[in-house]
Motif scaffolding. Sequence first.
Motif, PDB file in Angstrom:
ATOM      1  N   VAL A 159       1.237  20.507 -16.438  1.00 46.84           N
ATOM      2  CA  VAL A 159       0.245  21.490 -16.575  1.00 46.84           C
ATOM      3  C   VAL A 159       0.907  22.869 -16.454  1.00 46.84           C
ATOM      4  O   VAL A 159       0.874  23.845 -16.823  1.00 46.84           O
ATOM      5  N   ILE A 160       2.085  22.925 -15.458  1.00 53.45           N
ATOM      6  CA  ILE A 160       2.993  24.122 -14.931  1.00 53.45           C
ATOM      7  C   ILE A 160       3.661  24.435 -16.235  1.00 53.45           C
ATOM      8  O   ILE A 160       3.758  25.564 -16.897  1.00 53.45           O
ATOM      9  N   GLY A 161       4.157  23.516 -16.875  1.00 53.20           N
ATOM     10  CA  GLY A 161       5.053  23.457 -18.008  1.00 53.20           C
ATOM     11  C   GLY A 161       4.235  24.261 -19.429  1.00 53.20           C
ATOM     12  O   GLY A 161       4.942  25.137 -19.960  1.00 53.20           O
ATOM     13  N   ALA A 162       3.025  23.720 -19.310  1.00 54.81           N
ATOM     14  CA  ALA A 162       2.162  24.271 -20.379  1.00 54.81           C
ATOM     15  C   ALA A 162       1.774  25.549 -20.245  1.00 54.81           C
ATOM     16  O   ALA A 162       1.806  26.377 -21.118  1.00 54.81           O
ATOM     17  N   LEU A 163       1.433  25.896 -18.979  1.00 50.79           N
ATOM     18  CA  LEU A 163       1.106  27.481 -18.547  1.00 50.79           C
ATOM     19  C   LEU A 163       2.324  28.231 -18.736  1.00 50.79           C
ATOM     20  O   LEU A 163       1.979  29.436 -19.342  1.00 50.79           O
ATOM     21  N   GLU A 164       3.412  27.875 -18.448  1.00 54.67           N
ATOM     22  CA  GLU A 164       4.618  28.845 -18.617  1.00 54.67           C
ATOM     23  C   GLU A 164       4.962  28.889 -20.167  1.00 54.67           C
ATOM     24  O   GLU A 164       5.525  30.101 -20.343  1.00 54.67           O
ATOM     25  N   GLU A 165       4.639  27.936 -20.935  1.00 55.13           N
ATOM     26  CA  GLU A 165       4.916  28.377 -22.466  1.00 55.13           C
ATOM     27  C   GLU A 165       4.199  29.416 -22.966  1.00 55.13           C
ATOM     28  O   GLU A 165       4.656  30.172 -23.743  1.00 55.13           O
ATOM     29  N   ARG A 166       3.100  29.963 -22.155  1.00 56.28           N
ATOM     30  CA  ARG A 166       2.386  31.136 -22.433  1.00 56.28           C
ATOM     31  C   ARG A 166       2.901  32.411 -22.064  1.00 56.28           C
ATOM     32  O   ARG A 166       2.658  33.631 -22.434  1.00 56.28           O
ATOM     33  N   LEU A 167       3.656  32.268 -20.842  1.00 53.91           N
ATOM     34  CA  LEU A 167       4.340  33.389 -20.359  1.00 53.91           C
ATOM     35  C   LEU A 167       5.411  34.039 -21.092  1.00 53.91           C
ATOM     36  O   LEU A 167       6.328  33.474 -21.782  1.00 53.91           O
ATOM     37  N   PRO A 168       5.710  35.473 -21.056  1.00 53.10           N
ATOM     38  CA  PRO A 168       6.560  36.222 -21.795  1.00 53.10           C
ATOM     39  C   PRO A 168       8.111  36.034 -21.198  1.00 53.10           C
ATOM     40  O   PRO A 168       8.761  35.997 -22.127  1.00 53.10           O
ATOM     41  N   ALA A 169       8.263  35.438 -19.965  1.00 51.41           N
ATOM     42  CA  ALA A 169       9.499  35.092 -19.623  1.00 51.41           C
ATOM     43  C   ALA A 169      10.132  33.952 -20.119  1.00 51.41           C
ATOM     44  O   ALA A 169      11.482  33.725 -19.782  1.00 51.41           O
ATOM     45  N   GLY A 170       9.266  33.222 -20.724  1.00 51.69           N
ATOM     46  CA  GLY A 170       9.787  31.966 -21.172  1.00 51.69           C
ATOM     47  C   GLY A 170       9.769  30.907 -20.196  1.00 51.69           C
ATOM     48  O   GLY A 170       9.362  30.651 -19.112  1.00 51.69           O
ATOM     49  N   ALA A 230       0.825  -1.219  -0.127  1.00 50.31           N
ATOM     50  CA  ALA A 230       0.126  -0.022   0.050  1.00 50.31           C
ATOM     51  C   ALA A 230       0.939   1.330  -0.046  1.00 50.31           C
ATOM     52  O   ALA A 230       0.695   2.105  -0.624  1.00 50.31           O
ATOM     53  N   TRP A 231       2.003   1.198   0.781  1.00 42.58           N
ATOM     54  CA  TRP A 231       2.840   2.387   0.681  1.00 42.58           C
ATOM     55  C   TRP A 231       3.381   2.773  -0.530  1.00 42.58           C
ATOM     56  O   TRP A 231       3.468   3.784  -1.235  1.00 42.58           O
ATOM     57  N   TYR A 232       3.816   1.374  -1.070  1.00 39.25           N
ATOM     58  CA  TYR A 232       4.590   1.740  -2.541  1.00 39.25           C
ATOM     59  C   TYR A 232       3.441   2.452  -3.591  1.00 39.25           C
ATOM     60  O   TYR A 232       3.983   3.200  -4.180  1.00 39.25           O
ATOM     61  N   TRP A 233       2.209   1.748  -3.393  1.00 37.81           N
ATOM     62  CA  TRP A 233       1.149   2.480  -4.521  1.00 37.81           C
ATOM     63  C   TRP A 233       0.852   3.815  -3.952  1.00 37.81           C
ATOM     64  O   TRP A 233       0.477   4.597  -5.076  1.00 37.81           O
ATOM     65  N   ILE A 234       0.919   4.064  -2.908  1.00 35.68           N
ATOM     66  CA  ILE A 234       0.718   5.510  -2.517  1.00 35.68           C
ATOM     67  C   ILE A 234       1.570   6.594  -2.915  1.00 35.68           C
ATOM     68  O   ILE A 234       1.309   7.387  -3.746  1.00 35.68           O
ATOM     69  N   LEU A 235       2.926   6.232  -2.802  1.00 35.34           N
ATOM     70  CA  LEU A 235       4.013   6.799  -3.330  1.00 35.34           C
ATOM     71  C   LEU A 235       3.933   7.119  -4.858  1.00 35.34           C
ATOM     72  O   LEU A 235       3.919   8.010  -5.349  1.00 35.34           O
ATOM     73  N   ARG A 236       3.740   5.908  -5.691  1.00 36.87           N
ATOM     74  CA  ARG A 236       3.408   6.008  -6.937  1.00 36.87           C
ATOM     75  C   ARG A 236       2.395   6.795  -7.480  1.00 36.87           C
ATOM     76  O   ARG A 236       2.556   7.303  -8.429  1.00 36.87           O
ATOM     77  N   SER A 237       1.308   7.035  -6.672  1.00 41.16           N
ATOM     78  CA  SER A 237       0.135   7.674  -7.117  1.00 41.16           C
ATOM     79  C   SER A 237       0.604   9.159  -6.976  1.00 41.16           C
ATOM     80  O   SER A 237       0.120  10.086  -7.674  1.00 41.16           O
ATOM     81  N   TYR A 238       1.353   9.623  -5.731  1.00 38.08           N
ATOM     82  CA  TYR A 238       1.881  10.746  -5.785  1.00 38.08           C
ATOM     83  C   TYR A 238       2.672  11.337  -6.820  1.00 38.08           C
ATOM     84  O   TYR A 238       2.875  12.543  -7.149  1.00 38.08           O
ATOM     85  N   GLN A 239       3.448  10.273  -7.271  1.00 39.30           N
ATOM     86  CA  GLN A 239       4.596  10.696  -8.273  1.00 39.30           C
ATOM     87  C   GLN A 239       3.811  10.976  -9.373  1.00 39.30           C
ATOM     88  O   GLN A 239       4.051  11.654 -10.131  1.00 39.30           O
ATOM     89  N   GLN A 240       2.691  10.212  -9.877  1.00 46.08           N
ATOM     90  CA  GLN A 240       1.945  10.551 -11.077  1.00 46.08           C
ATOM     91  C   GLN A 240       1.239  11.839 -11.024  1.00 46.08           C
ATOM     92  O   GLN A 240       0.913  12.587 -12.138  1.00 46.08           O
ATOM     93  N   LEU A 241       0.617  12.139  -9.868  1.00 47.60           N
ATOM     94  CA  LEU A 241      -0.091  13.398  -9.645  1.00 47.60           C
ATOM     95  C   LEU A 241       0.740  14.571  -9.829  1.00 47.60           C
ATOM     96  O   LEU A 241       0.567  15.601 -10.529  1.00 47.60           O
ATOM     97  N   SER A 242       2.326  14.625  -9.256  1.00 46.53           N
ATOM     98  CA  SER A 242       3.087  15.477  -9.367  1.00 46.53           C
ATOM     99  C   SER A 242       3.462  15.479 -10.650  1.00 46.53           C
ATOM    100  O   SER A 242       3.442  16.775 -11.364  1.00 46.53           O
ATOM    101  N   SER A 243       3.624  14.512 -11.508  1.00 49.09           N
ATOM    102  CA  SER A 243       4.137  14.527 -13.016  1.00 49.09           C
ATOM    103  C   SER A 243       3.041  15.305 -13.693  1.00 49.09           C
ATOM    104  O   SER A 243       3.212  16.251 -14.771  1.00 49.09           O
ATOM    105  N   ALA A 244       1.846  14.973 -13.432  1.00 50.46           N
ATOM    106  CA  ALA A 244       0.697  15.570 -14.186  1.00 50.46           C
ATOM    107  C   ALA A 244       0.603  17.291 -13.679  1.00 50.46           C
ATOM    108  O   ALA A 244       0.537  17.860 -14.943  1.00 50.46           O
ATOM    109  N   LYS A 245       0.798  17.431 -12.676  1.00 51.93           N
ATOM    110  CA  LYS A 245       1.191  18.900 -12.355  1.00 51.93           C
ATOM    111  C   LYS A 245       2.056  19.532 -12.969  1.00 51.93           C
ATOM    112  O   LYS A 245       1.962  20.931 -13.417  1.00 51.93           O
ATOM    113  N   PHE A 246       3.227  18.928 -13.096  1.00 51.16           N
ATOM    114  CA  PHE A 246       4.556  19.647 -13.781  1.00 51.16           C
ATOM    115  C   PHE A 246       4.091  19.950 -15.412  1.00 51.16           C
ATOM    116  O   PHE A 246       4.697  20.867 -15.892  1.00 51.16           O
TER     117      PHE A 246
END
Length: 92
Positions: free
Chosen positions: A33-44, A15-31
């Motif tokens: 989204v952040i990367g896609a939003l940063e593409e729209r920023l003028p700072a690069g 269970a511990w392993y799968w919880i960590l894996r779930s957080y890894q997947q969630l974190s990857s998805a968030k990054f």
Amino acid sequence: MLVLAVVVLLVECGAWYWILRSYQQLSSAKFRVIGALEERLPAGPWYRAEWTAVGAGRDWSRYLPMTRIEQCVPIVFALAYLALLIILLVDS
């Protein structure tokens, strides 16, 4: 009774392993989204530059992703508990 306790510990490690894996997947998805939003920023895109600077996680001498380390911990515990279970079963 001790065998049952070790089995419960093994289930907890799973269970511990799968919880960590779930957080890894969630974190990857968030990054992503952040990367896609940063593409729209003028700072690069800072995220892409940062990820490139650390070798995109491929070169462990430059960057070792924390999730890889985290996921090893429950596996190590599970192996130790499995060894204990084998010892208990052999000695019985």
